[in-house]
Design a protein around this motif. Structure first.
Motif, PDB file in Angstrom:
ATOM      1  N   THR A   9      53.210  23.910  41.373  1.00 40.09           N
ATOM      2  CA  THR A   9      52.919  24.805  40.258  1.00 40.09           C
ATOM      3  C   THR A   9      52.957  24.052  38.936  1.00 40.09           C
ATOM      4  OG1 THR A   9      55.248  25.496  40.099  1.00 40.09           O
ATOM      5  CG2 THR A   9      53.776  26.845  41.464  1.00 40.09           C
ATOM      6  N   PHE A  10      52.235  24.587  37.968  1.00 39.53           N
ATOM      7  CA  PHE A  10      52.122  23.995  36.635  1.00 39.53           C
ATOM      8  C   PHE A  10      52.601  25.022  35.620  1.00 39.53           C
ATOM      9  CE2 PHE A  10      49.460  21.641  39.378  1.00 39.53           C
ATOM     10  CZ  PHE A  10      49.216  20.395  38.830  1.00 39.53           C
ATOM     11  N   GLU A  11      53.535  24.611  34.776  1.00 47.70           N
ATOM     12  CA  GLU A  11      54.128  25.522  33.804  1.00 47.70           C
ATOM     13  C   GLU A  11      54.075  24.922  32.408  1.00 47.70           C
ATOM     14  OE1 GLU A  11      55.233  28.524  34.247  1.00 47.70           O
ATOM     15  OE2 GLU A  11      55.491  28.716  36.414  1.00 47.70           O
ATOM     16  N   GLY A  12      54.245  25.797  31.413  1.00 44.64           N
ATOM     17  CA  GLY A  12      54.317  25.314  30.040  1.00 44.64           C
ATOM     18  C   GLY A  12      54.057  26.425  29.045  1.00 44.64           C
ATOM     19  N   PRO A  13      54.492  26.230  27.818  1.00 45.74           N
ATOM     20  CA  PRO A  13      54.219  27.211  26.772  1.00 45.74           C
ATOM     21  C   PRO A  13      52.722  27.304  26.503  1.00 45.74           C
ATOM     22  CG  PRO A  13      55.894  25.620  26.081  1.00 45.74           C
ATOM     23  CD  PRO A  13      55.259  25.079  27.322  1.00 45.74           C
ATOM     24  N   ARG A  36      45.510  30.641  40.023  1.00 46.19           N
ATOM     25  CA  ARG A  36      46.267  30.913  38.806  1.00 46.19           C
ATOM     26  C   ARG A  36      47.030  32.231  38.911  1.00 46.19           C
ATOM     27  NH1 ARG A  36      42.265  33.122  33.982  1.00 46.19           N
ATOM     28  NH2 ARG A  36      41.482  34.983  35.040  1.00 46.19           N
ATOM     29  N   GLU A  37      48.005  32.361  38.022  1.00 46.93           N
ATOM     30  CA  GLU A  37      48.746  33.617  37.876  1.00 46.93           C
ATOM     31  C   GLU A  37      48.787  34.022  36.406  1.00 46.93           C
ATOM     32  OE1 GLU A  37      52.610  33.933  39.398  1.00 46.93           O
ATOM     33  OE2 GLU A  37      51.967  34.022  41.460  1.00 46.93           O
ATOM     34  N   PRO A  38      48.819  35.330  36.136  1.00 48.20           N
ATOM     35  CA  PRO A  38      48.468  36.367  37.099  1.00 48.20           C
ATOM     36  C   PRO A  38      46.976  36.307  37.398  1.00 48.20           C
ATOM     37  CG  PRO A  38      48.724  37.332  34.928  1.00 48.20           C
ATOM     38  CD  PRO A  38      49.112  35.897  34.800  1.00 48.20           C
ATOM     39  N   GLY A  39      46.620  36.594  38.622  1.00 50.18           N
ATOM     40  CA  GLY A  39      45.210  36.555  39.003  1.00 50.18           C
ATOM     41  C   GLY A  39      45.023  35.839  40.321  1.00 50.18           C
ATOM     42  N   ASP A  93      48.361  27.556  38.579  1.00 50.06           N
ATOM     43  CA  ASP A  93      48.571  27.609  37.129  1.00 50.06           C
ATOM     44  C   ASP A  93      49.505  28.784  36.836  1.00 50.06           C
ATOM     45  OD1 ASP A  93      48.393  27.762  34.374  1.00 50.06           O
ATOM     46  OD2 ASP A  93      46.214  27.521  34.311  1.00 50.06           O
ATOM     47  N   ARG A  94      50.789  28.488  36.694  1.00 55.97           N
ATOM     48  CA  ARG A  94      51.906  29.417  36.479  1.00 55.97           C
ATOM     49  C   ARG A  94      52.375  30.049  37.786  1.00 55.97           C
ATOM     50  NH1 ARG A  94      53.195  29.709  31.369  1.00 55.97           N
ATOM     51  NH2 ARG A  94      51.674  29.685  29.683  1.00 55.97           N
ATOM     52  N   PHE A  95      53.693  30.312  37.808  1.00 57.37           N
ATOM     53  CA  PHE A  95      54.305  31.011  38.939  1.00 57.37           C
ATOM     54  C   PHE A  95      55.571  31.681  38.421  1.00 57.37           C
ATOM     55  CE2 PHE A  95      56.483  30.951  43.233  1.00 57.37           C
ATOM     56  CZ  PHE A  95      55.646  31.880  43.816  1.00 57.37           C
ATOM     57  N   VAL A  96      56.574  31.787  39.248  1.00 60.84           N
ATOM     58  CA  VAL A  96      57.752  32.585  38.902  1.00 60.84           C
ATOM     59  C   VAL A  96      58.492  32.055  37.677  1.00 60.84           C
ATOM     60  CG1 VAL A  96      59.339  31.354  40.461  1.00 60.84           C
ATOM     61  CG2 VAL A  96      59.772  33.752  39.881  1.00 60.84           C
TER      62      VAL A  96
END
Length: 207
Positions: A9-13, A36-39, A93-96
């Motif tokens: 997963t990839f996270e960030g502001p 990706r999330e959400p989606g 692209d984004r998760f929990v």
């Protein structure tokens, strides 16, 4: 719960450039599913439109957290888990962690409380690796304002203090999950960030 594939997963502001990087990374790795999330699937995309609609400013923070968890559940069952069972490298692209940083910390709902909501949704399925793209909120917002083609959503309307809290939340998560989450300085040029991202993925996963 262990699957055959690899879940990254990839996270960030907002404005960190993770969506740009994840699309470039997907071109460099074999047997990839990019999502990706959400989606990611139609039901979750419908929920995404509700969550990020700029008109929905009255949305309660708990409602927001529950909608993210609902979208996450459908996305996992319909797309992520089948891909992992097929042995794919799933790049998301984004998760929990986004829910923990945005709703748990920045919205003040509590990280543990939001994680409990999401445990019901994910059934303990967590990424093997999470790459966190770190950036000062001021620079992130400047990038967003300069990118005329980017989707402008409800979260972009939050003030700078909110985005500082989001970053603080992510830094707490970095301390909490040091074996899973790796920080990258996202303030530099795309080529440098991409090179570092690929190095981390290949070293960690022996790809």
């Amino acid at each position: 719960m262990k699957e055959n594939g690899i879940f990254i997963t990839f996270e960030g502001p907002d404005g960190a450039g993770k969506t740009t990087i994840i699309n470039l990374v997907a071109k460099e790795l074999p047997n990839v599913l990019l999502t990706r999330e959400p989606g990611g699937i139609e039901i979750a995309e419908q929920i995404r439109r509700v969550i990020l609609d700029k008109e929905n400013t009255a949305m309660d923070p708990r409602t927001e957290a529950l909608l993210y968890a609902a979208a996450r559940r459908q996305h996992l069952i319909e797309k992520v888990k089948p891909a992992l069972q097929e042995g794919k490298v799933v790049l998301c692209d984004r998760f929990v962690d986004s829910s923990l940083a945005y709703q748990g910390y920045a919205r003040g709902l509590g990280m543990d409380e939001v994680y409990t909501i999401n445990q019901f949704a994910i059934e303990e399925l967590m990424p093997e690796l999470t790459i966190y793209f770190d950036i000062e909120p001021e620079l992130g917002m400047e990038r967003i304002n300069q990118n005329k083609g980017r989707e402008v959503n409800r979260l972009d309307l939050e003030d700078l203090d909110f985005h500082h809290k989001v970053r603080e939340g992510y830094h707490i998560l970095l301390d909490r999950f040091p074996n899973r989450m790796i920080r990258i300085d996202a303030s530099g040029k795309v080529d440098r960030v991409l090179k570092e991202t690929l190095r981390i993925i290949k070293d960690r996963m022996s790809l």
